[in-house]
Motif scaffolding. Structure first.
Motif, PDB file in Angstrom:
ATOM      1  N   SER A 191       0.813  -1.220   0.000  1.00 39.37           N
ATOM      2  CA  SER A 191       0.000   0.000   0.000  1.00 39.37           C
ATOM      3  C   SER A 191       0.848   1.273   0.000  1.00 39.37           C
ATOM      4  O   SER A 191       0.303   2.368   0.004  1.00 39.37           O
ATOM      5  CB  SER A 191      -0.925   0.002   1.227  1.00 39.37           C
ATOM      6  N   ILE A 192       2.161   1.125   0.005  1.00 41.80           N
ATOM      7  CA  ILE A 192       3.047   2.287   0.061  1.00 41.80           C
ATOM      8  C   ILE A 192       3.801   2.396  -1.265  1.00 41.80           C
ATOM      9  O   ILE A 192       4.395   1.426  -1.729  1.00 41.80           O
ATOM     10  CB  ILE A 192       4.065   2.165   1.226  1.00 41.80           C
ATOM     11  N   VAL A 193       3.796   3.585  -1.845  1.00 40.86           N
ATOM     12  CA  VAL A 193       4.542   3.795  -3.090  1.00 40.86           C
ATOM     13  C   VAL A 193       6.040   3.856  -2.773  1.00 40.86           C
ATOM     14  O   VAL A 193       6.447   4.086  -1.633  1.00 40.86           O
ATOM     15  CB  VAL A 193       4.080   5.077  -3.825  1.00 40.86           C
ATOM     16  N   LEU A 194       6.847   3.645  -3.799  1.00 42.08           N
ATOM     17  CA  LEU A 194       8.295   3.554  -3.628  1.00 42.08           C
ATOM     18  C   LEU A 194       8.890   4.805  -2.977  1.00 42.08           C
ATOM     19  O   LEU A 194       9.785   4.698  -2.131  1.00 42.08           O
ATOM     20  CB  LEU A 194       8.954   3.283  -4.980  1.00 42.08           C
ATOM     21  N   SER A 195       8.403   5.984  -3.339  1.00 42.56           N
ATOM     22  CA  SER A 195       8.945   7.214  -2.747  1.00 42.56           C
ATOM     23  C   SER A 195       8.652   7.282  -1.248  1.00 42.56           C
ATOM     24  O   SER A 195       9.484   7.756  -0.473  1.00 42.56           O
ATOM     25  CB  SER A 195       8.389   8.447  -3.457  1.00 42.56           C
ATOM     26  N   GLU A 196       7.486   6.806  -0.822  1.00 42.83           N
ATOM     27  CA  GLU A 196       7.167   6.761   0.603  1.00 42.83           C
ATOM     28  C   GLU A 196       8.058   5.766   1.335  1.00 42.83           C
ATOM     29  O   GLU A 196       8.486   6.020   2.454  1.00 42.83           O
ATOM     30  CB  GLU A 196       5.707   6.368   0.824  1.00 42.83           C
ATOM     31  N   LYS A 197       8.326   4.647   0.697  1.00 46.41           N
ATOM     32  CA  LYS A 197       9.211   3.650   1.303  1.00 46.41           C
ATOM     33  C   LYS A 197      10.588   4.253   1.551  1.00 46.41           C
ATOM     34  O   LYS A 197      11.176   4.061   2.622  1.00 46.41           O
ATOM     35  CB  LYS A 197       9.332   2.411   0.406  1.00 46.41           C
TER      36      LYS A 197
END
Length: 156
Positions: free
Chosen positions: A119-125
């Motif tokens: 549920s988390i996009v790569l930039s958030e990760k």
């Protein structure tokens, strides 16, 4: 050195006087202590604000919060155990081993959690990873500064 901030006057190359403020021997500078605290507050605040604004389930938010708290505690505990051992202060091998284990587990938990988070996009990760690393490093530095300042006070 008897004062916290002793003023030393030195003659410069051109016979002009320069003033320099010296702290206690071995004590971190105020700028370094301030930068360490600022890094810790920025890292933890960014991580928590990101969690608050995240569109994930509450149990996921709880997981990431628990991993942050565990990571901060394990990093400080490991730093203390390593430094105690280095300075000849007795540290049991079980505590030393558990400190390393807990730190490795906390890093593994954030890594595995972020890798598997659908549920988390790569930039958030990347944001969570960097805020976690900044917070952990800053916590180690703040703990080191506190210990160094305490040791400098004890030497007086």
């Amino acid at each position: 050195m008897s004062n916290d901030n002793e003023v030393v006057i030195e003659k410069g190359k051109q016979n002009d006087l320069k003033m320099k403020v010296e702290g206690k021997e071995g004590e971190p500078t105020a700028a370094f202590k301030g930068a360490s605290w600022a890094a810790l507050l920025v890292g933890v605040a960014a991580y928590l604000i990101g969690l608050f604004n995240a569109s994930m389930e509450l149990n996921e938010k709880g997981y990431y919060f628990a991993v942050l708290v565990f990571g901060l505690y394990s990093a400080v505990s490991l730093q203390k155990a390593v430094r105690d051992k280095d300075e000849g202060i007795p540290v049991t091998s079980i505590y030393y081993g558990i400190s390393w284990f807990a730190f490795i587990v906390s890093i593994s938990l954030i890594t595995i959690g972020l890798y598997n988070a659908g549920s988390i996009v790569l930039s958030e990760k990347g944001f969570y990873a960097m805020a976690f690393v900044l917070s952990v490093f800053a916590a180690i530095t703040v703990q080191k500064n506190i210990r160094d300042a305490q040791r400098a006070r004890e030497r007086e």
